[in-house]
Design an enzyme around this catalytic site. Structure first.
Site, PDB file in Angstrom:
ATOM      1  CG  ASN A 102      -1.653   1.279   1.442  1.00  0.00           C
ATOM      2  OD1 ASN A 102      -1.802   2.059   0.492  1.00  0.00           O
ATOM      3  ND2 ASN A 102      -2.126   1.520   2.658  1.00  0.00           N
ATOM      4  CE  LYS A 149       0.531   3.656   4.832  1.00  0.00           C
ATOM      5  NZ  LYS A 149       0.205   3.796   6.250  1.00  0.00           N
ATOM      6  CG  HIS A 199      -5.667   1.840   5.148  1.00  0.00           C
ATOM      7  ND1 HIS A 199      -5.252   2.816   6.017  1.00  0.00           N
ATOM      8  CD2 HIS A 199      -4.615   1.006   4.976  1.00  0.00           C
ATOM      9  CE1 HIS A 199      -3.990   2.584   6.354  1.00  0.00           C
ATOM     10  NE2 HIS A 199      -3.580   1.487   5.731  1.00  0.00           N
ATOM     11  CD  GLU A 216      -2.841   5.630   6.711  1.00  0.00           C
ATOM     12  OE1 GLU A 216      -2.805   5.662   5.468  1.00  0.00           O
ATOM     13  OE2 GLU A 216      -1.887   5.191   7.400  1.00  0.00           O
ATOM     14  CD  GLU A 237      -3.354  -2.577   7.428  1.00  0.00           C
ATOM     15  OE1 GLU A 237      -2.262  -2.807   6.901  1.00  0.00           O
ATOM     16  OE2 GLU A 237      -4.008  -1.550   7.201  1.00  0.00           O
ATOM     17  N   GLY A 251       2.552   2.376  10.774  1.00  0.00           N
ATOM     18  CA  GLY A 251       3.518   3.467  10.627  1.00  0.00           C
ATOM     19  C   GLY A 251       4.222   3.875  11.908  1.00  0.00           C
ATOM     20  CB  SER A 303       5.267  -1.527  12.142  1.00  0.00           C
ATOM     21  OG  SER A 303       4.831  -0.209  12.368  1.00  0.00           O
TER      22      SER A 303
HETATM   23  C1  PEP Z   1      -0.657   0.215   5.977  1.00  0.00           C
HETATM   24  O1  PEP Z   1      -0.737   1.413   5.699  1.00  0.00           O
HETATM   25  O2  PEP Z   1      -1.532  -0.568   5.586  1.00  0.00           O
HETATM   26  C2  PEP Z   1       0.477  -0.222   6.782  1.00  0.00           C
HETATM   27  C3  PEP Z   1       0.467  -1.443   7.235  1.00  0.00           C
HETATM   28  O3  PEP Z   1       1.478   0.695   6.995  1.00  0.00           O
HETATM   29  P1  PEP Z   1       2.933   0.410   7.632  1.00  0.00           P
HETATM   30  O4  PEP Z   1       3.431  -0.892   7.066  1.00  0.00           O
HETATM   31  O5  PEP Z   1       3.742   1.570   7.223  1.00  0.00           O
HETATM   32  O6  PEP Z   1       2.737   0.313   9.111  1.00  0.00           O
END
Ligand code: PEP
Length: 253
Positions: free
Chosen positions: A11, A13, A97, A99, A167, A173, A211
């Site tokens: 992803n 973003k 997601h 976000e 998630e 992040g 992460s």
């Molecule tokens: C994500 O945005 O779906 C995600 C898992 O981000 P990150 O790997 O940066 O934590």
């Protein structure tokens, strides 16, 4: 049809202008060769979907969108409908997601409507769920996942068209992750709910996201009922993204 494991999705973003994106996709493609055994996908910004399909041509990498509107068309300035994304070349779409849930106030019903729209346009859908830090600290993770699963997943979800991404919001992040035991418990719980509700629930891929990086990928991807990863930040580096995919090869639970 069950998606080949591991399922590793990047992803991006709101990152990616043409030159960098072409280089990134090219570097992943160079590693992918002809026939990796799993499922590899990239989710660039919508502006790059059409080009990304050209860049991955001939490689077993699919391209998806990061969001879609629930309506097929209409007076929704700035939004993109699932059929438009499909026409641009998207083969999948991420729905819900955190976000989007956080910054665009998307609730489970909205996520479900978007997922239905994605399926209606012939896209695979990646439905994201996950608890906030407050819910985690209050011991309400599984309760939250139950509500999101019940509210966000389309009826009749199948192993070929729906992927669930767990998630934890507080892990995205941040460099922080749940313990392997916590991931195992959450994924086992999600699996049980999927099996209860869907004929193919035992085969629907459940990805961990939050992460994931090369240093923790092996342990996470070897955890029971972790079928792959949804990768944010580390998917912007071809070496890291590929290392995560390699860690998953043959390790998914
Ligand atoms: C994500 O945005 O779906 C995600 C898992 O981000 P990150 O790997 O940066 O934590």
């Amino acid at each position: 049809m069950r998606l080949p494991r591991p399922v590793v999705l990047g992803n991006w973003k709101m990152n990616g202008l043409v030159d960098d994106a072409r280089a990134l996709v090219g570097a992943v493609k160079a590693r992918a060769g002809d026939a990796p055994t799993g499922t590899l996908g990239v989710f660039p910004p919508a502006t790059l979907i059409e080009r990304a399909r050209e860049w991955v041509a001939g490689a077993p990498i699919f391209v998806g969108a990061q969001d879609c509107h629930h309506a097929p068309k209409g007076a929704y300035t700035g939004d993109l409908a699932a059929p438009m994304l499909a026409e641009a070349g998207a083969q999948a779409v991420i729905c819900g997601h955190s976000e989007r849930r956080q910054y665009h106030f998307e609730d489970d019903a909205t996520v479900r409507a978007k997922a239905d729209a994605g399926l209606g346009a012939g896209l695979k859908v990646v439905v994201c769920i996950g608890e906030t830090e407050d819910e985690y600290l209050a011991g309400k993770t599984l309760e939250r996942l139950d509500a999101q699963l019940a509210g966000s997943l389309p009826e009749g979800s199948t192993a070929g068209d729906v992927v669930v991404a767990y998630e934890p919001v507080w892990a995205i992040g941040t460099g922080r992750t749940p313990t392997d035991q916590e991931i195992e418990a959450a994924h086992g719980h999600i699996r049980a709910r999927l099996v209860e509700r869907f004929a193919e629930g035992g085969d629907i891929a459940i990805l961990y996201g939050g992460s994931v990086k090369p240093s923790n990928a092996k342990a996470i991807l070897a955890t029971s009922n972790v079928d792959g990863a949804l990768v944010g930040g580390a998917s912007l580096d071809a070496d890291d993204f590929w290392a995560i995919y390699e860690a998953g090869l043959g390790a998914s639970g």
